[in-house]
Each structure stands twice: as structure tokens, then as C-alpha cells.
Enzyme design. Structure first.
Site: not given
Ligand code: TYD
Length: 142
Positions: A59-61, A107
């Protein structure tokens, strides 16, 4: 098998087929040499393990970080989302395969309990490189 397409430093996530050395009698070796089998110099390796079954992480890029993920054991499902919100789904269930995730891709990763995920990374750890808010990710321009 190593295809030239594996080394393309594209802006698209894609599966890398690592070299497989060995036999069913002795077992196998797969190998990742920086810039030969990964499209970047490897500056960091980390691994994730002993997750509860089906737990979701990520839950980040990242702003500038590229990486390759390998499920050396177990199964991981990965949803990758680009800045136009196009989603790509990948399953890693084979230790000879990796998933290249370029910078500026969101992702979401789901792990089986037995999964051990190795991550080969182009940067040392820097929290400033993370984008943890999806709207901020979509609008990130630099
Ligand atoms: P994070 O990358 O957010 O993991 P995930 O996306 O899989 O949930 O990292 C979780 C925590 O671990 C966070 O507090 C930062 C820390 N961490 C490091 O200190 N060094 C590292 O190399 C990594 C990957 C994480």
C-alpha cells in the site's frame, strides 16, 4: 532462461525469469547479479517472512526506487497500479521468477503464511522516498 527483455529498464512492471542451474537430483540455484539479471545496481536486500496467512502489505509507491521481488518460498499475489490507475496482477509461486516493479508504481501484496519474499532494491532505505497515500501517488509528478 535469460532473455534480453528481462533487462529492459522499462516503466512497466514485468516478470523476470532468472537463470536456473541444477537438476531434480541435486536441487537448483537461481542467481541475480546486479545489472546482468536486474535492471539496476542492487544497494539493499530485505526479506519478509512469517506473515499471517493472506495478510496484505505494501500500500505504497516509491518516488525513485526500483525493485525486484522474489517468492523464494510460498505464494505471493501482487497488485501493481500505475499513475493512470491501470492495474496489473501477478502471482509469484516459483523461486526462479521475480517481479520487477519500477518507481512510481503502487503495490499491494498478499502473502501465504509460508511465503518468504526477498526484495532486491536499487536504493538504501529512505522513508522520504515512500508515497503512502494513494491520491498523493496519483498526483505525484516529479
Ligand atoms: P514497509 O516498507 O512499509 O513494509 P510493507 O510495505 O511490506 O508493509 O516497512 C515496514 C517498516 O519496516 C517501516 O517502519 C520501515 C521499516 N523498514 C526498514 O527500516 N528498512 C527497510 O529496508 C524496510 C523495507 C523497512
Amino acid at each position: 532462461m535469460i532473455g534480453n527483455q528481462n533487462l529492459l529498464k522499462t516503466n512497466s512492471p514485468h516478470i523476470i525469469d532468472f537463470q536456473v542451474i541444477g537438476s531434480s537430483e541435486l536441487g537448483y540455484i537461481s542467481v541475480a547479479e546486479a545489472q546482468r539479471h536486474t535492471p539496476f545496481e542492487i544497494k539493499r536486500v530485505y526479506w519478509i517472512y512469517y506473515t499471517p496467512n493472506n495478510v496484505q502489505r505494501g500500500f505504497h509507491a516509491h518516488k525513485e526506487l526500483d525493485q525486484v521481488l522474489v517468492a523464494v518460498s510460498g505464494i505471493i499475489h501482487i497488485k501493481v497500479i500505475d499513475q493512470d490507475e491501470k492495474e496489473s496482477l501477478f502471482v509469484l509461486d516459483d523461486p526462479s521468477k521475480g517481479l520487477y516493479i519500477p518507481r512510481k508504481h503502487w503495490r499491494e501484496i498478499s502473502f501465504s503464511h509460508s511465503a518468504v519474499m526477498i526484495s532486491l532494491v536499487s536504493q538504501i532505505y529512505n522513508e522520504q522516498d515512500y508515497i503512502r497515500d494513494f491520491d498523493e501517488f496519483k498526483n505525484y509528478k516529479e
